[in-house]
Design a protein around this motif. Sequence first.
Motif, PDB file in Angstrom:
ATOM      1  N   TYR A  83       0.734  -1.179  -0.117  1.00  0.00           N
ATOM      2  CA  TYR A  83       0.134  -0.067  -0.001  1.00  0.00           C
ATOM      3  C   TYR A  83       0.889   1.109   0.084  1.00  0.00           C
ATOM      4  O   TYR A  83       0.937   2.154  -0.985  1.00  0.00           O
ATOM      5  CB  TYR A  83      -1.078  -0.031   1.174  1.00  0.00           C
ATOM      6  CG  TYR A  83      -1.695   1.157   1.517  1.00  0.00           C
ATOM      7  CD1 TYR A  83      -2.549   1.854   0.433  1.00  0.00           C
ATOM      8  CD2 TYR A  83      -1.709   1.427   2.663  1.00  0.00           C
ATOM      9  CE1 TYR A  83      -3.243   3.121   0.889  1.00  0.00           C
ATOM     10  CE2 TYR A  83      -2.358   2.844   2.841  1.00  0.00           C
ATOM     11  CZ  TYR A  83      -3.168   3.307   2.097  1.00  0.00           C
ATOM     12  OH  TYR A  83      -3.967   4.634   2.334  1.00  0.00           O
ATOM     13  N   LYS A 186      -8.677   3.607  -0.469  1.00  0.00           N
ATOM     14  CA  LYS A 186      -7.945   3.337   0.673  1.00  0.00           C
ATOM     15  C   LYS A 186      -7.636   4.203   1.670  1.00  0.00           C
ATOM     16  O   LYS A 186      -7.330   5.490   1.300  1.00  0.00           O
ATOM     17  CB  LYS A 186      -6.627   2.743  -0.010  1.00  0.00           C
ATOM     18  CG  LYS A 186      -6.698   1.503  -0.844  1.00  0.00           C
ATOM     19  CD  LYS A 186      -6.662   0.177  -0.069  1.00  0.00           C
ATOM     20  CE  LYS A 186      -5.265  -0.299   0.455  1.00  0.00           C
ATOM     21  NZ  LYS A 186      -5.337  -1.470   1.267  1.00  0.00           N
ATOM     22  N   CYS A 191      -7.348   6.875   9.112  1.00  0.00           N
ATOM     23  CA  CYS A 191      -7.344   8.284   8.752  1.00  0.00           C
ATOM     24  C   CYS A 191      -8.850   8.237   8.294  1.00  0.00           C
ATOM     25  O   CYS A 191      -9.543   7.368   7.819  1.00  0.00           O
ATOM     26  CB  CYS A 191      -6.505   8.324   7.501  1.00  0.00           C
ATOM     27  SG  CYS A 191      -6.649   9.716   6.559  1.00  0.00           S
ATOM     28  N   ALA A 194      -8.807   9.294   3.821  1.00  0.00           N
ATOM     29  CA  ALA A 194      -8.751   8.447   2.791  1.00  0.00           C
ATOM     30  C   ALA A 194      -8.412   8.729   1.419  1.00  0.00           C
ATOM     31  O   ALA A 194      -9.143   8.890   0.241  1.00  0.00           O
ATOM     32  CB  ALA A 194     -10.098   7.407   2.617  1.00  0.00           C
ATOM     33  N   GLY A 196      -6.082   7.826  -0.538  1.00  0.00           N
ATOM     34  CA  GLY A 196      -5.687   6.336  -1.442  1.00  0.00           C
ATOM     35  C   GLY A 196      -6.471   6.049  -2.171  1.00  0.00           C
ATOM     36  O   GLY A 196      -7.734   5.996  -2.222  1.00  0.00           O
ATOM     37  N   PHE A 384      -1.685  15.693   5.322  1.00  0.00           N
ATOM     38  CA  PHE A 384      -2.895  16.120   4.512  1.00  0.00           C
ATOM     39  C   PHE A 384      -3.834  16.594   5.381  1.00  0.00           C
ATOM     40  O   PHE A 384      -5.064  16.995   5.150  1.00  0.00           O
ATOM     41  CB  PHE A 384      -3.705  15.101   3.700  1.00  0.00           C
ATOM     42  CG  PHE A 384      -2.615  14.663   2.577  1.00  0.00           C
ATOM     43  CD1 PHE A 384      -1.905  15.701   1.674  1.00  0.00           C
ATOM     44  CD2 PHE A 384      -2.407  13.336   2.122  1.00  0.00           C
ATOM     45  CE1 PHE A 384      -1.494  15.519   0.556  1.00  0.00           C
ATOM     46  CE2 PHE A 384      -1.650  13.177   0.880  1.00  0.00           C
ATOM     47  CZ  PHE A 384      -0.912  14.288   0.227  1.00  0.00           C
TER      48      PHE A 384
HETATM   49  S1  SF4 Z   1      -4.745  11.592   3.950  1.00  0.00           S
HETATM   50 FE1  SF4 Z   1      -2.867  10.884   4.939  1.00  0.00          FE
HETATM   51  S2  SF4 Z   1      -3.302   9.253   6.451  1.00  0.00           S
HETATM   52 FE2  SF4 Z   1      -5.074   9.659   5.319  1.00  0.00          FE
HETATM   53  S3  SF4 Z   1      -4.820   7.897   3.338  1.00  0.00           S
HETATM   54 FE3  SF4 Z   1      -4.129   9.757   2.728  1.00  0.00          FE
HETATM   55  S4  SF4 Z   1      -1.878   9.672   3.330  1.00  0.00           S
HETATM   56 FE4  SF4 Z   1      -2.892   8.040   4.640  1.00  0.00          FE
END
Ligand code: SF4
Length: 503
Positions: A83, A186, A191, A194, A196, A384
Amino acid sequence: GAELKYAGFDAVSITGRAESLSYLYIDPDKQTINPVPDLAGTGSFETEQKVKQLVGDKNVKILTIGPAGEQKVPFSCISSERYRQLGRGGIGAVMGSKNLKAIAIRGWLDVTVEDFEGTMRLAEEFHEKDGVTAEDNEIYQYGTPVLVDLAQESGLLPTKNFSEGRFDNYKNLNGEAFKDVRQNKKACFGCGIACGNWVKEGDHQVEGPEFETIVLGGTSLGIGERASVIEFNALCDDYGIDTISTGGTIAYMMEMTEKGFHDFGIMFGDKEKTLQAVKDIATRSGKWAEAAEGTKGLSEKYGHKELAINVKGMELPGYDPRGSYGMGIAYVTAPRGGCHMSAYPIALEAWGDRDPFTFDGKGVLVAKMQNSQFAKFSFGVCDFWPINSETLGKLFEVTFGGSWPKEKVREVGERVFNLQRMFSVMAGFTKNADKLPQRFYKEVLKAGPPADIPMTEEAFDKAMQEYYEYRGWDSLGRPTIKKLQSLGIEKHLIDEYTSRVTL
Ligand code: SF4
């Protein structure tokens, strides 16, 4: 990280080297080193599955390296759960040097904080207030590919090894394009954003591609095919190699070939050769094996360092600093080299109301941002979440107890930043290494807002002196003893520093 905490550890220090390729197993009751010589040369994805089978627990969390880490490629990465990748700085090579193929972690302990109810209350409050769970959040909607349109519009989308700032086929690679092949969303542990994306096209599927991968595996290589970028991403992840540095290195070879400086046998837009080059780099074999040394190694051998787009040997990510001068300062001062994570002034410059084409005030701006960022990252908060130091202080209070005004929070970040700079200075990196590739001073971009605006080295150097001054460093960019003492850095560390560095 979360699983390690559930196993009762905040961090693990691994010393020495296993006699044969092994994986480390950690749970609250035992920690063992287990030989797995049969996994030599195995990709990250398969390694993860095999180690899960060996442990016999599908809930175990795994970190792995691929062939690149075993080969100690200086930009090899660590993969987590098929991932996320700890992509930058070659940390996969560190595991490889220890014959450590994987780390498997299983935890079941409670995690305690100073004020549990306060923690839960704040978490809910922040999620609502900051809108991090809102479905209209663009990072949720598209993930980081949303940045492609912004970078294109701002004329700073690295194209053909940063020779241009706009890419004709950018719409093939933007947020909408990747949303079309998205299978699923993802999220990292706990979190609510999300960001991803799990995408699939043809035979290839991957979590991503993130913006940086789209740029370094797409636009900067002159490749505008979505499927090709997905395959590039999947290959890099499986072979355990950083997409940014890999793409940056291939882009250097392409431009060197196109300009007739050296024939590496690969040109902009060569999709199939790019994919082969990824495999060769990761395994240090085949036609492009020597590209495993990155742009720094190649340019030392073949010349034209102005085309080797790196800072301190680490290839630059997906923002051309000629469209956001503050990013230039962030790149050269980031402790690990050409990195976009230490500060993100582009959000205020190219996409905000600060003039992107001046260095005025940018040294101070970047230093302040870095202090906040390093406090945030020390706490393990994702980039983020646009959390400020005041909010972070409230989280510190319910987690650790005590009073955490924003100034004290920022000082945490400043202390960490200075500690890392001490390490860099002891390793020989001072003002002379805080430089951008000459291309950025010698060539202007030709389209978009930065068109024909020169970024001079003189103005850059002046901004760097302002940066050092604000940080309380000397004119060579070295933290002074007075500064380190004021930050409460331990005496034995200062003694070590001064024993190696003549200030
Ligand atoms: S916002 Fe940050 S913690 Fe949430 S899925 Fe994306 S990289 Fe991961």
